[in-house]
Design a protein around this motif. Structure first.
Motif, short mmCIF file in Angstrom:
data_model
loop_
_atom_site.label_atom_id
_atom_site.label_comp_id
_atom_site.label_asym_id
_atom_site.label_seq_id
_atom_site.Cartn_x
_atom_site.Cartn_y
_atom_site.Cartn_z
N PRO A 133 0.81 -1.23 0.00
CA PRO A 133 0.00 0.00 0.00
C PRO A 133 0.85 1.28 0.00
CG PRO A 133 0.05 -0.93 2.20
CD PRO A 133 0.78 -1.91 1.31
N TYR A 134 1.66 1.42 -1.05
CA TYR A 134 2.45 2.64 -1.19
C TYR A 134 1.55 3.81 -1.59
CZ TYR A 134 7.34 1.42 -0.50
OH TYR A 134 8.55 1.10 0.06
N MET A 135 1.85 4.99 -1.06
CA MET A 135 1.09 6.21 -1.32
C MET A 135 2.06 7.29 -1.81
SD MET A 135 -1.82 5.10 -0.05
CE MET A 135 -2.37 3.79 1.08
N TRP A 136 1.62 8.04 -2.81
CA TRP A 136 2.42 9.14 -3.32
C TRP A 136 2.16 10.37 -2.47
CZ3 TRP A 136 1.14 12.65 -7.98
CH2 TRP A 136 2.26 13.42 -8.32
N SER A 137 3.22 10.94 -1.90
CA SER A 137 3.09 12.03 -0.95
C SER A 137 4.15 13.10 -1.20
CB SER A 137 3.22 11.51 0.49
OG SER A 137 2.20 10.58 0.79
N ARG A 138 3.82 14.28 -0.77
CA ARG A 138 4.82 15.37 -0.74
C ARG A 138 5.57 15.23 0.58
NH1 ARG A 138 1.59 18.92 -1.78
NH2 ARG A 138 2.06 19.27 -3.98
N MET A 139 6.90 15.07 0.52
CA MET A 139 7.65 14.71 1.72
C MET A 139 8.92 15.54 1.84
SD MET A 139 7.12 10.59 1.76
CE MET A 139 7.31 10.55 3.54
N GLY A 140 9.43 15.61 3.07
CA GLY A 140 10.66 16.33 3.31
C GLY A 140 11.45 15.73 4.45
N PHE A 141 12.76 15.96 4.41
CA PHE A 141 13.67 15.56 5.50
C PHE A 141 14.64 16.70 5.71
CE2 PHE A 141 17.84 14.03 6.78
CZ PHE A 141 17.53 13.36 7.96
N GLU A 142 14.85 17.07 6.97
CA GLU A 142 15.76 18.18 7.28
C GLU A 142 16.55 17.85 8.54
OE1 GLU A 142 15.66 23.03 8.18
OE2 GLU A 142 13.79 21.91 7.81
N ARG A 143 17.84 18.15 8.49
CA ARG A 143 18.70 18.01 9.67
C ARG A 143 19.21 19.41 10.04
NH1 ARG A 143 21.49 13.51 11.04
NH2 ARG A 143 21.33 12.69 8.91
N SER A 144 19.01 19.80 11.30
CA SER A 144 19.38 21.16 11.71
C SER A 144 19.60 21.21 13.21
CB SER A 144 18.28 22.15 11.32
OG SER A 144 18.57 23.44 11.78
N GLY A 145 20.75 21.73 13.62
CA GLY A 145 21.01 21.96 15.03
C GLY A 145 20.86 20.75 15.92
N GLY A 146 21.28 19.59 15.43
CA GLY A 146 21.20 18.39 16.23
C GLY A 146 19.85 17.70 16.21
N THR A 147 18.90 18.19 15.40
CA THR A 147 17.59 17.56 15.28
C THR A 147 17.38 17.07 13.85
OG1 THR A 147 16.38 19.57 14.65
CG2 THR A 147 16.67 19.14 17.02
N VAL A 148 16.45 16.13 13.71
CA VAL A 148 16.03 15.66 12.38
C VAL A 148 14.51 15.80 12.31
CG1 VAL A 148 17.96 14.14 11.86
CG2 VAL A 148 16.07 13.29 13.25
N ALA A 149 14.03 16.22 11.14
CA ALA A 149 12.60 16.45 10.95
C ALA A 149 12.14 15.73 9.68
CB ALA A 149 12.30 17.95 10.84
N TYR A 150 10.98 15.09 9.78
CA TYR A 150 10.40 14.35 8.68
C TYR A 150 8.97 14.87 8.48
CZ TYR A 150 13.79 11.07 10.79
OH TYR A 150 14.89 10.49 11.36
N THR A 151 8.62 15.22 7.24
CA THR A 151 7.28 15.70 6.95
C THR A 151 6.68 14.92 5.79
OG1 THR A 151 8.12 17.43 5.49
CG2 THR A 151 7.71 18.04 7.79
N SER A 152 5.36 14.77 5.82
CA SER A 152 4.67 14.02 4.79
C SER A 152 3.24 14.52 4.66
CB SER A 152 4.66 12.52 5.15
OG SER A 152 3.87 11.78 4.26
N ARG A 153 2.78 14.71 3.43
CA ARG A 153 1.38 15.04 3.15
C ARG A 153 0.95 14.27 1.91
NH1 ARG A 153 -2.47 18.43 4.94
NH2 ARG A 153 -0.98 19.34 6.40
N ARG A 154 -0.09 13.47 2.05
CA ARG A 154 -0.46 12.52 1.00
C ARG A 154 -1.13 13.20 -0.19
NH1 ARG A 154 -3.06 7.37 3.45
NH2 ARG A 154 -0.92 7.30 4.28
#
Length: 255
Positions: A133-154
């Motif tokens: 069940p793969y879904m096509w999404s707008r996604m992002g990954f960011e590393r900054s100041g010792g943190t990691v962020a993951y975003t997703s919108r289908r």
């Protein structure tokens, strides 16, 4: 006339092992999973069981509790049949919702309720070839100041707009993961419904390098979009891993 043989009893699940149970396998798929965030909530097996392929049941850690995982990471250079990984189409952010299973042969695995990815071609291929069940999404990954962020919108196929945002701060390496941490991460196969049957697709990779992690933000509705009850409160386990190279072998029919 000989007495009928008794029906075989239930098979005990295979042991949880931080290392793959089998040896090398022909490479059906190769890839690397990088910068993984593992978030887990306890779940009632009764809520999970109807969502699993035939011949599998919820895998429980203590005989009573199973788990739902929200796992965000970077897929890197997917390759097929031992060929070199593809730089662009085979490299993308991914976030999946997964459940934990055991089949009639005692083999442990995962079942995916959704796999959001940012490349449309791999989404279409995985949906058609493996019925995942793969879904096509707008996604992002960011590393900054010792943190990691993951975003997703289908984007497609839906529910359109289903989303997640995960921000965490990786911490110290874990020298000795707990039994539960092994249970949640050391998974050496997936179960999936494939052309009317339940298939078992094994994988191998090095032992997970796991780190403690502080969850700074979690805003998501991917779990409920996958047909599960909304998680109650904060996740009970938050882990980070820099990643591993992975190899998937030929499918084997389960259950």
């Amino acid at each position: 006339m000989p007495a009928p043989r008794p029906a075989p009893g239930p098979v005990s699940p295979e042991p949880v092992s931080p290392r793959p149970p089998g040896g090398p396998m022909p490479p059906l798929l190769t890839q690397s999973w990088l910068d993984l965030a593992f978030l887990h909530w306890a779940a009632d097996p009764a809520d999970v069981a109807p969502l699993l392929p035939p011949g599998t049941v919820p895998d429980t850690f203590d005989g009573a509790t199973t788990y739902v995982g929200l796992v965000a990471f970077r897929m890197y250079r997917v390759g097929v049949l031992g060929l070199p990984g593809i730089p662009y189409l085979g490299t993308f952010p991914e976030t999946n919702v997964r459940l934990y299973t055991v089949d009639g042969h005692g083999r442990r695995g995962v079942v995916f309720r959704s796999l959001d990815a940012s490349r449309l071609v791999p989404v279409l291929v995985a949906r058609a070839a493996l019925r995942l069940p793969y879904m096509w999404s707008r996604m992002g990954f960011e590393r900054s100041g010792g943190t990691v962020a993951y975003t997703s919108r289908r984007r497609w196929p839906g529910p359109r707009g289903a989303r997640s945002r995960i921000v965490l701060r990786p911490g110290d390496a874990i020298a000795g993961p707990t039994p539960l941490e092994h249970f949640l991460t050391a998974r050496w196969a997936l179960h999936t419904s494939l052309f009317g049957r339940t298939a078992y697709l094994p994988n191998v990779h090095p032992r997970w390098p796991l780190h403690r992690a502080e969850l700074l933000e979690c805003d998501e509705d991917l779990v409920t979009a996958g047909g599960l009850p909304a998680p109650a409160g904060a996740p009970m386990s938050v882990l980070y891993s820099p990643g591993v190279p992975v190899r998937f072998g030929p499918q084997r029919r389960g259950g």
